[in-house]
Design a protein around this motif. Structure first.
Motif, PDB file in Angstrom:
ATOM      1  N   ASP A  53       2.558 -20.482 -25.715  1.00  0.00           N
ATOM      2  CA  ASP A  53       2.699 -21.278 -24.495  1.00  0.00           C
ATOM      3  C   ASP A  53       1.332 -21.797 -24.070  1.00  0.00           C
ATOM      4  OD1 ASP A  53       3.168 -22.348 -21.999  1.00  0.00           O
ATOM      5  OD2 ASP A  53       3.926 -20.512 -21.089  1.00  0.00           O
ATOM      6  N   SER A  54       1.160 -23.118 -24.007  1.00  0.00           N
ATOM      7  CA  SER A  54      -0.135 -23.696 -23.663  1.00  0.00           C
ATOM      8  C   SER A  54      -0.562 -23.351 -22.238  1.00  0.00           C
ATOM      9  CB  SER A  54      -0.117 -25.219 -23.847  1.00  0.00           C
ATOM     10  OG  SER A  54       0.929 -25.811 -23.097  1.00  0.00           O
ATOM     11  N   PHE A  55       0.387 -23.010 -21.363  1.00  0.00           N
ATOM     12  CA  PHE A  55       0.064 -22.575 -20.004  1.00  0.00           C
ATOM     13  C   PHE A  55      -0.035 -21.052 -19.901  1.00  0.00           C
ATOM     14  CE2 PHE A  55       0.849 -26.870 -18.818  1.00  0.00           C
ATOM     15  CZ  PHE A  55       0.286 -27.060 -17.568  1.00  0.00           C
ATOM     16  N   GLY A  56       0.238 -20.350 -20.995  1.00  0.00           N
ATOM     17  CA  GLY A  56       0.118 -18.896 -20.999  1.00  0.00           C
ATOM     18  C   GLY A  56       0.995 -18.222 -19.968  1.00  0.00           C
ATOM     19  N   ASP A  57       2.229 -18.724 -19.783  1.00  0.00           N
ATOM     20  CA  ASP A  57       3.154 -18.129 -18.811  1.00  0.00           C
ATOM     21  C   ASP A  57       2.535 -18.139 -17.411  1.00  0.00           C
ATOM     22  OD1 ASP A  57       5.470 -16.733 -17.916  1.00  0.00           O
ATOM     23  OD2 ASP A  57       4.359 -14.861 -17.984  1.00  0.00           O
ATOM     24  N   ALA A  58       1.976 -19.292 -17.008  1.00  0.00           N
ATOM     25  CA  ALA A  58       1.272 -19.362 -15.731  1.00  0.00           C
ATOM     26  C   ALA A  58       1.332 -20.770 -15.151  1.00  0.00           C
ATOM     27  CB  ALA A  58      -0.188 -18.938 -15.895  1.00  0.00           C
ATOM     28  N   LEU A  59       0.903 -20.883 -13.895  1.00  0.00           N
ATOM     29  CA  LEU A  59       0.825 -22.139 -13.170  1.00  0.00           C
ATOM     30  C   LEU A  59       2.181 -22.865 -13.171  1.00  0.00           C
ATOM     31  CD1 LEU A  59      -2.718 -23.388 -14.286  1.00  0.00           C
ATOM     32  CD2 LEU A  59      -2.079 -22.124 -12.223  1.00  0.00           C
ATOM     33  N   ALA A  60       2.167 -24.142 -12.789  1.00  0.00           N
ATOM     34  CA  ALA A  60       3.427 -24.877 -12.659  1.00  0.00           C
ATOM     35  C   ALA A  60       4.075 -25.161 -14.007  1.00  0.00           C
ATOM     36  CB  ALA A  60       3.177 -26.184 -11.910  1.00  0.00           C
ATOM     37  N   GLY A  61       3.293 -25.051 -15.096  1.00  0.00           N
ATOM     38  CA  GLY A  61       3.840 -25.318 -16.422  1.00  0.00           C
ATOM     39  C   GLY A  61       4.446 -24.115 -17.109  1.00  0.00           C
ATOM     40  N   ASP A  62       4.565 -23.001 -16.422  1.00  0.00           N
ATOM     41  CA  ASP A  62       5.099 -21.746 -16.954  1.00  0.00           C
ATOM     42  C   ASP A  62       6.366 -21.975 -17.782  1.00  0.00           C
ATOM     43  OD1 ASP A  62       6.076 -19.214 -17.381  1.00  0.00           O
ATOM     44  OD2 ASP A  62       5.961 -18.590 -15.285  1.00  0.00           O
ATOM     45  N   SER A  63       6.347 -21.526 -19.044  1.00  0.00           N
ATOM     46  CA  SER A  63       7.486 -21.731 -19.942  1.00  0.00           C
ATOM     47  C   SER A  63       8.742 -20.981 -19.512  1.00  0.00           C
ATOM     48  CB  SER A  63       7.109 -21.311 -21.365  1.00  0.00           C
ATOM     49  OG  SER A  63       6.693 -19.953 -21.389  1.00  0.00           O
ATOM     50  N   SER A  64       8.593 -19.942 -18.672  1.00  0.00           N
ATOM     51  CA  SER A  64       9.770 -19.172 -18.249  1.00  0.00           C
ATOM     52  C   SER A  64      10.699 -19.970 -17.342  1.00  0.00           C
ATOM     53  CB  SER A  64       9.346 -17.879 -17.536  1.00  0.00           C
ATOM     54  OG  SER A  64       8.715 -18.157 -16.302  1.00  0.00           O
ATOM     55  N   HIS A  65      10.274 -21.154 -16.900  1.00  0.00           N
ATOM     56  CA  HIS A  65      11.153 -22.009 -16.112  1.00  0.00           C
ATOM     57  C   HIS A  65      12.364 -22.448 -16.939  1.00  0.00           C
ATOM     58  CE1 HIS A  65       7.417 -23.262 -13.557  1.00  0.00           C
ATOM     59  NE2 HIS A  65       7.876 -22.068 -13.230  1.00  0.00           N
ATOM     60  N   LEU A  66      12.181 -22.570 -18.259  1.00  0.00           N
ATOM     61  CA  LEU A  66      13.292 -22.969 -19.123  1.00  0.00           C
ATOM     62  C   LEU A  66      13.554 -21.977 -20.256  1.00  0.00           C
ATOM     63  CD1 LEU A  66      12.950 -26.865 -19.464  1.00  0.00           C
ATOM     64  CD2 LEU A  66      14.654 -25.568 -18.195  1.00  0.00           C
ATOM     65  N   PHE A  67      12.520 -21.327 -20.769  1.00  0.00           N
ATOM     66  CA  PHE A  67      12.727 -20.329 -21.806  1.00  0.00           C
ATOM     67  C   PHE A  67      13.317 -19.064 -21.180  1.00  0.00           C
ATOM     68  CE2 PHE A  67      10.436 -23.073 -24.423  1.00  0.00           C
ATOM     69  CZ  PHE A  67      10.349 -22.584 -25.723  1.00  0.00           C
ATOM     70  N   SER A  68      14.274 -18.463 -21.851  1.00  0.00           N
ATOM     71  CA  SER A  68      14.932 -17.261 -21.337  1.00  0.00           C
ATOM     72  C   SER A  68      14.146 -16.023 -21.765  1.00  0.00           C
ATOM     73  CB  SER A  68      16.376 -17.178 -21.858  1.00  0.00           C
ATOM     74  OG  SER A  68      17.116 -18.308 -21.419  1.00  0.00           O
ATOM     75  N   TYR A  69      13.281 -15.538 -20.874  1.00  0.00           N
ATOM     76  CA  TYR A  69      12.506 -14.338 -21.175  1.00  0.00           C
ATOM     77  C   TYR A  69      13.370 -13.078 -21.119  1.00  0.00           C
ATOM     78  CZ  TYR A  69       7.888 -16.598 -20.898  1.00  0.00           C
ATOM     79  OH  TYR A  69       6.778 -17.361 -21.117  1.00  0.00           O
ATOM     80  N   ASN A  70      14.481 -13.149 -20.390  1.00  0.00           N
ATOM     81  CA  ASN A  70      15.335 -11.976 -20.159  1.00  0.00           C
ATOM     82  C   ASN A  70      14.534 -10.822 -19.563  1.00  0.00           C
ATOM     83  OD1 ASN A  70      18.009 -12.818 -21.152  1.00  0.00           O
ATOM     84  ND2 ASN A  70      16.953 -13.059 -23.098  1.00  0.00           N
ATOM     85  N   GLY A  71      13.790 -11.156 -18.525  1.00  0.00           N
ATOM     86  CA  GLY A  71      12.923 -10.159 -17.903  1.00  0.00           C
ATOM     87  C   GLY A  71      11.608 -10.078 -18.642  1.00  0.00           C
ATOM     88  N   SER A  72      10.562  -9.717 -17.952  1.00  0.00           N
ATOM     89  CA  SER A  72       9.246  -9.658 -18.572  1.00  0.00           C
ATOM     90  C   SER A  72       8.907  -8.267 -19.096  1.00  0.00           C
ATOM     91  CB  SER A  72       8.176 -10.096 -17.572  1.00  0.00           C
ATOM     92  OG  SER A  72       8.251  -9.313 -16.397  1.00  0.00           O
ATOM     93  N   ARG A  73       9.585  -7.240 -18.573  1.00  0.00           N
ATOM     94  CA  ARG A  73       9.272  -5.859 -18.952  1.00  0.00           C
ATOM     95  C   ARG A  73      10.543  -5.045 -19.081  1.00  0.00           C
ATOM     96  NH1 ARG A  73       5.992  -8.158 -15.342  1.00  0.00           N
ATOM     97  NH2 ARG A  73       3.745  -8.151 -15.740  1.00  0.00           N
ATOM     98  N   THR A  74      10.423  -3.928 -19.801  1.00  0.00           N
ATOM     99  CA  THR A  74      11.580  -3.066 -20.054  1.00  0.00           C
ATOM    100  C   THR A  74      11.257  -1.641 -19.642  1.00  0.00           C
ATOM    101  OG1 THR A  74      12.283  -4.448 -21.922  1.00  0.00           O
ATOM    102  CG2 THR A  74      13.153  -2.200 -21.819  1.00  0.00           C
ATOM    103  N   ASN A  75      12.173  -1.029 -18.903  1.00  0.00           N
ATOM    104  CA  ASN A  75      12.024   0.371 -18.502  1.00  0.00           C
ATOM    105  C   ASN A  75      12.374   1.307 -19.644  1.00  0.00           C
ATOM    106  OD1 ASN A  75      11.316  -0.332 -15.858  1.00  0.00           O
ATOM    107  ND2 ASN A  75      13.439  -0.286 -15.163  1.00  0.00           N
ATOM    108  N   ASN A  76      11.911   2.537 -19.552  1.00  0.00           N
ATOM    109  CA  ASN A  76      12.318   3.606 -20.475  1.00  0.00           C
ATOM    110  C   ASN A  76      12.110   3.205 -21.933  1.00  0.00           C
ATOM    111  OD1 ASN A  76      13.454   4.967 -18.110  1.00  0.00           O
ATOM    112  ND2 ASN A  76      15.113   3.475 -18.284  1.00  0.00           N
ATOM    113  N   MET A  77      10.997   2.543 -22.213  1.00  0.00           N
ATOM    114  CA  MET A  77      10.762   2.018 -23.554  1.00  0.00           C
ATOM    115  C   MET A  77       9.924   2.966 -24.406  1.00  0.00           C
ATOM    116  SD  MET A  77       8.684  -1.376 -24.871  1.00  0.00           S
ATOM    117  CE  MET A  77       9.688  -2.616 -24.074  1.00  0.00           C
ATOM    118  N   ILE A  78      10.302   3.032 -25.676  1.00  0.00           N
ATOM    119  CA  ILE A  78       9.490   3.671 -26.710  1.00  0.00           C
ATOM    120  C   ILE A  78       8.992   2.552 -27.619  1.00  0.00           C
ATOM    121  CG2 ILE A  78       9.453   5.338 -28.599  1.00  0.00           C
ATOM    122  CD1 ILE A  78      12.043   6.517 -27.362  1.00  0.00           C
TER     123      ILE A  78
END
Length: 338
Positions: free
Chosen positions: A124-149
């Motif tokens: 991502d040229s905006f690095g998941d930041a600012l107004a160009g954040d790719s998560s506006h259209l890309f489905s990240y399905n959450g940024s973090r996961t609980n209880n992870m190994i």
């Protein structure tokens, strides 16, 4: 004399022990002005974490000998404009894990970043930041996961990570198979050499239960640095079968270019194609600029415009966007790291 020698020996031993472990306090303070207009209404506001999420954290390691280290990270997000905790239900909402690292890789247990979010700066040229954040259209399905190994390893330009998140749904928690509500299984593998960096990610997330469906997403992306410009590209496919069926494809093209010794221009184009819902496609164009004042402080500004088809309602900011409307966001602010 003997007592003095004993005291010196104790101090020396203590100093040696302290040298083998470390704890670091760190953080980010980021805030700016933003204006958003969704075609029906507009708002002026102060936003926290435009360039980097405002946070504070503790991280540390202890040398256990033989190339083995114990590690931990505790990281809490907050809103700099209000002082509020970013997640009222979770104090260390960004990361909270403990693990062991060696020449054979790193194993971590706890709340950690999922593959798409962890590798965003690669594709991502905006690095998941600012107004160009790719998560506006890309489905990240959450940024973090609980209880992870997780298990991470890198060598000779190759890097990768395997992840497994326990669903922890009583009576519905088998390791494999359909009886595994809330479970997530994910990975990423990449190769970086010289100006070239490419990564492949995949995640399979079961709904929180009882188990009825799973969402699968695969993303291939990377960048190539030509010196005068760095090009970015990514393509992702997301499918959900059963309840909440989804079949979407996301694409990103972007670039960054240095301006003098302190500035960077960022450009991006995002596109979402929905193969199940008619007239539900969308695209976003964005431009941004980051100016480094010092090693820790930077000024930034960016602009993005989201264009929705008649059945799409994607946002380039925080407003709820009526289906078919465009959404425009402008921001300007300052980020300081400590």
């Amino acid at each position: 004399m003997k007592k003095s020698l004993i005291a010196l020996a104790v101090l020396a031993a203590s100093g040696a022990a302290m040298a083998q472990s470390s704890v670091t306090l760190y953080g980010v303070a980021d805030v700016g002005f933003a204006h958003e207009d969704n075609g029906s209404t507009s708002v002026n506001r102060m936003d926290s974490g435009n360039l980097n999420g405002s946070r504070w954290g503790l991280k540390g390691s202890e040398d256990l000998g033989g190339g083995l280290k114990a590690i931990f990270t505790l990281e809490a997000g907050f809103s700099l404009d209000t002082g509020a905790q970013a997640d009222a239900a979770s104090f260390f909402n960004r990361q909270s894990f403990v693990g062991v690292s060696s020449n054979f890789g790193t194993v971590k247990l706890g709340r950690q970043m999922n593959p798409v979010y962890a590798t965003a700066s690669t594709w991502d040229s905006f690095g998941d930041a600012l107004a160009g954040d790719s998560s506006h259209l890309f489905s990240y399905n959450g940024s973090r996961t609980n209880n992870m190994i997780s298990y991470n390893y890198s060598a000779n330009g190759f890097y990768g990570e395997l992840q497994y998140g326990l669903g922890e749904v009583a009576g519905n928690n088998s390791i494999t198979g359909d009886n595994s509500a809330g479970r997530s299984a994910a990975m990423f593998v990449g190769y970086m050499r010289g100006p070239f960096d490419v990564v492949l990610t995949h995640q399979n997330i079961h709904n929180s239960g009882p188990y009825t469906t799973a969402t699968k997403m695969t993303l291939l992306g990377g960048n190539y640095d030509f010196g005068v410009v760095k090009l970015f590209a990514a393509y992702a496919v997301e499918k959900t079968l059963g309840v909440g069926a989804k079949d979407q494809k996301d694409a990103h093209l972007g670039l960054t270019a240095p301006v003098g010794t302190a500035g960077t221009v960022e450009l991006s184009y995002l596109r979402k194609k929905d193969d199940l819902v008619s007239n539900a496609n969308a695209h976003q164009v964005a431009v941004g600029y980051v100016h480094t004042l010092s090693k820790r402080t930077a000024l930034y500004t960016s602009y993005a415009q989201m264009s929705n088809e008649s059945a799409a309602a994607y946002s380039a900011g925080k407003l709820v966007v009526p289906a078919g409307n465009s959404d425009k966001v402008f921001d300007i602010g300052v980020r300081h790291s400590f």
